[in-house]
Structure formats: structure tokens, C-alpha cells
Design an enzyme around this catalytic site. Sequence first.
Site, PDB file in Angstrom:
ATOM      1  N   LYS A  71      -0.152  -0.293  12.909  1.00 46.71           N
ATOM      2  CA  LYS A  71      -1.120   0.811  12.775  1.00 46.71           C
ATOM      3  C   LYS A  71      -2.014   0.888  14.009  1.00 46.71           C
ATOM      4  CE  LYS A  71      -0.907   1.452   7.855  1.00 46.71           C
ATOM      5  NZ  LYS A  71      -0.110   0.270   7.433  1.00 46.71           N
ATOM      6  N   ILE A  75      -7.276   2.958  22.698  1.00 42.11           N
ATOM      7  CA  ILE A  75      -7.085   3.845  23.847  1.00 42.11           C
ATOM      8  C   ILE A  75      -5.602   3.816  24.232  1.00 42.11           C
ATOM      9  CG2 ILE A  75      -9.442   3.630  24.729  1.00 42.11           C
ATOM     10  CD1 ILE A  75      -8.296   1.583  26.787  1.00 42.11           C
ATOM     11  N   SER A 127      -2.591   5.571   1.080  1.00 42.54           N
ATOM     12  CA  SER A 127      -2.293   5.531  -0.357  1.00 42.54           C
ATOM     13  C   SER A 127      -3.474   5.073  -1.215  1.00 42.54           C
ATOM     14  CB  SER A 127      -1.100   4.598  -0.592  1.00 42.54           C
ATOM     15  OG  SER A 127      -1.346   3.329  -0.039  1.00 42.54           O
ATOM     16  N   ARG A 204       5.574  -5.329  -2.221  1.00 40.96           N
ATOM     17  CA  ARG A 204       5.380  -6.434  -3.165  1.00 40.96           C
ATOM     18  C   ARG A 204       6.319  -6.410  -4.352  1.00 40.96           C
ATOM     19  NH1 ARG A 204      -0.812  -5.194  -3.597  1.00 40.96           N
ATOM     20  NH2 ARG A 204       0.078  -3.195  -2.970  1.00 40.96           N
TER      21      ARG A 204
HETATM   22  P1  BMP Z   1       3.369  -2.406  -1.459  1.00 45.24           P
HETATM   23  O1  BMP Z   1       4.658  -1.723  -1.953  1.00 45.24           O
HETATM   24  O2  BMP Z   1       3.393  -3.876  -1.603  1.00 45.24           O
HETATM   25  O3  BMP Z   1       2.150  -1.763  -2.017  1.00 45.24           O
HETATM   26  O4  BMP Z   1       3.342  -2.200   0.128  1.00 45.24           O
HETATM   27  C1  BMP Z   1       3.113  -0.984   0.723  1.00 45.24           C
HETATM   28  C2  BMP Z   1       3.318  -1.049   2.220  1.00 45.24           C
HETATM   29  O5  BMP Z   1       3.025   0.210   2.763  1.00 45.24           O
HETATM   30  C3  BMP Z   1       2.432  -2.062   2.937  1.00 45.24           C
HETATM   31  O6  BMP Z   1       3.183  -2.594   4.018  1.00 45.24           O
HETATM   32  C4  BMP Z   1       1.284  -1.224   3.497  1.00 45.24           C
HETATM   33  O7  BMP Z   1       0.803  -1.692   4.730  1.00 45.24           O
HETATM   34  C5  BMP Z   1       1.978   0.118   3.717  1.00 45.24           C
HETATM   35  N1  BMP Z   1       1.069   1.264   3.589  1.00 45.24           N
HETATM   36  C6  BMP Z   1       0.401   1.520   2.399  1.00 45.24           C
HETATM   37  O8  BMP Z   1       0.525   0.807   1.412  1.00 45.24           O
HETATM   38  N2  BMP Z   1      -0.405   2.622   2.343  1.00 45.24           N
HETATM   39  C7  BMP Z   1      -0.594   3.448   3.398  1.00 45.24           C
HETATM   40  O9  BMP Z   1      -1.312   4.424   3.268  1.00 45.24           O
HETATM   41  C8  BMP Z   1       0.071   3.178   4.600  1.00 45.24           C
HETATM   42  C9  BMP Z   1       0.906   2.067   4.677  1.00 45.24           C
HETATM   43  O10 BMP Z   1       1.542   1.808   5.792  1.00 45.24           O
END
Ligand code: BMP
Length: 235
Positions: A71, A75, A127, A204
Site C-alpha cells: 500500500k 513521494i 473494507s 484469514r
Molecule cells: P482477510 O480475508 O483476512 O480479511 O484479508 C483481507 C486482505 O485484504 C488483507 O490482506 C488486507 O490487507 C486486504 N485489504 C482489506 O482487507 N481491505 C482493504 O480495503 C484493502 C485491502 O488490501
Amino acid sequence: MRKWVGHTGVVLALDGLPSGCRDPGCLEKLMPLFSGVKVGLPLLLREGPRLLRRVAEVAQSAGILRIADFKLADIGDVMSSSLEAIRDLGYDIAIAHAFVGVRGALEDLVVRARELGIEVLLVTSMSHEGSREFYDKHFREFLEVARELNVWGVVVPATRLHLVSEARKTMGGSVRILSPGVGVQGARYGTAICHGADYEIVGRSVIKAPDPLEAATRIVEEVERVVRSCRTSSA
Ligand code: BMP
């Protein structure tokens, strides 16, 4: 199994080594179940660059996307330098935040990415709940930035399906949409793809599962089932 409809599918977020899966052969079995793998800071900080390189090699032999999710938000010069390291680790797609802006930041990143043969994915909304505080207020502008820079794709969360639909409508068919938030974060498998995403990202629910291979197979099949059903009913 992983390329069932065009280029859509499920991307594995490898934010740690799957607990039920520490033996080296497990990653080789796990990754080909997916359309891509996404690594980021937790894996780098815990396991180091050698492991990231190995993950990239396994992904490359499986023919799946290799996404480096650091992410980037800096700069242009610093992000470009990170891109070089990402390329050296063996990844061909890098994720950056859209909010840093174009001039002196994203425009430089995109130029360097093209030179290095790396694709760029821009985060346009997130998210979690707090995305509404700042990020989502500028969602349309971030889509505009993605369009202006002609990036490979955007990240739009499965937890806000109306944004996924809006992104698909605004961006047309050629931009990839990747949607995190399915599984543990509460969004239902397959729904983001049904709303126009190309890939759903799952972490996860697989890596913390007692049997990651079983969980991966079940989740990918569930996404496939839901997508088939929504595509059949909208045909
Ligand atoms: P999980 O299914 O365990 O919640 O993981 C979600 C993945 O998506 C993580 O690697 C997280 O960094 C990424 N992610 C997220 O959950 N929400 C966002 O808005 C952007 C993401 O990259």
C-alpha cells in the site's frame, strides 16, 4: 478450477504462513488453487524477503498473479524505489494508495512501473468502517485518478457492493477490480464478482483455517457456485 470465467477468480492474501501448513510443500499445493497471491508487510516483517521471493517463485510456476501489497503512499521517488525492490522480489503487480495524489507521486510511480514491467493497482475505498471517514468521500475522484493514469486495476471492497457496481460502471470492462472483505470481514463469497469485480481477495478464512487446503478448495468452489448462479439469473 481457478480460471472458470474469463480472468475472474480468488486471490489468496498471504498475511502470514497458514498455521496448518508450515511444511514447505504446502504452499506449492495451496497456491495453484487460486488465481493470484497477495503478500504484504506482515509476511515480510515476520518471514523476511527470502520467503517472499519463494512465494513469488511458486506463484510464477503456478501461473497466477503475484501481487505485492505494501500500500505505497509516499513521494514518487520513494515509491519508485520500493517498486524496484518489489520487482527484485519477483512480483509483477504493486498496490498503492490513491490518496497521495497524482503530481509528484502517482504519476512518477506509474512511469517507473511501466519501465519495470510492473502493473499498478490503486486503492479507491477500503473494507473497514473507517473508510467512510475520509476515503469514501473521494471515491469517485480516486476512480478518476485511476482512469487518468490508466492503471491495471483498482481495489474496491466487497463490504460495499454498491461501490463495486459503481466502479465497474465508471471504469468500463478493461480495468480489473479486486475486492477484499469476503469471509472474515463479513461479505459473502461471490457477491463482489456478481457486482462487477474480477477477483475476490481472501486471507484469514484460508490461512487461519485448521486445514487451509480444504478451506481454500471449499471457498473457491463457493465463489464459483455463487458467480455461476448470478450470471445464469442475469443472462
Ligand atoms: P482477510 O480475508 O483476512 O480479511 O484479508 C483481507 C486482505 O485484504 C488483507 O490482506 C488486507 O490487507 C486486504 N485489504 C482489506 O482487507 N481491505 C482493504 O480495503 C484493502 C485491502 O488490501
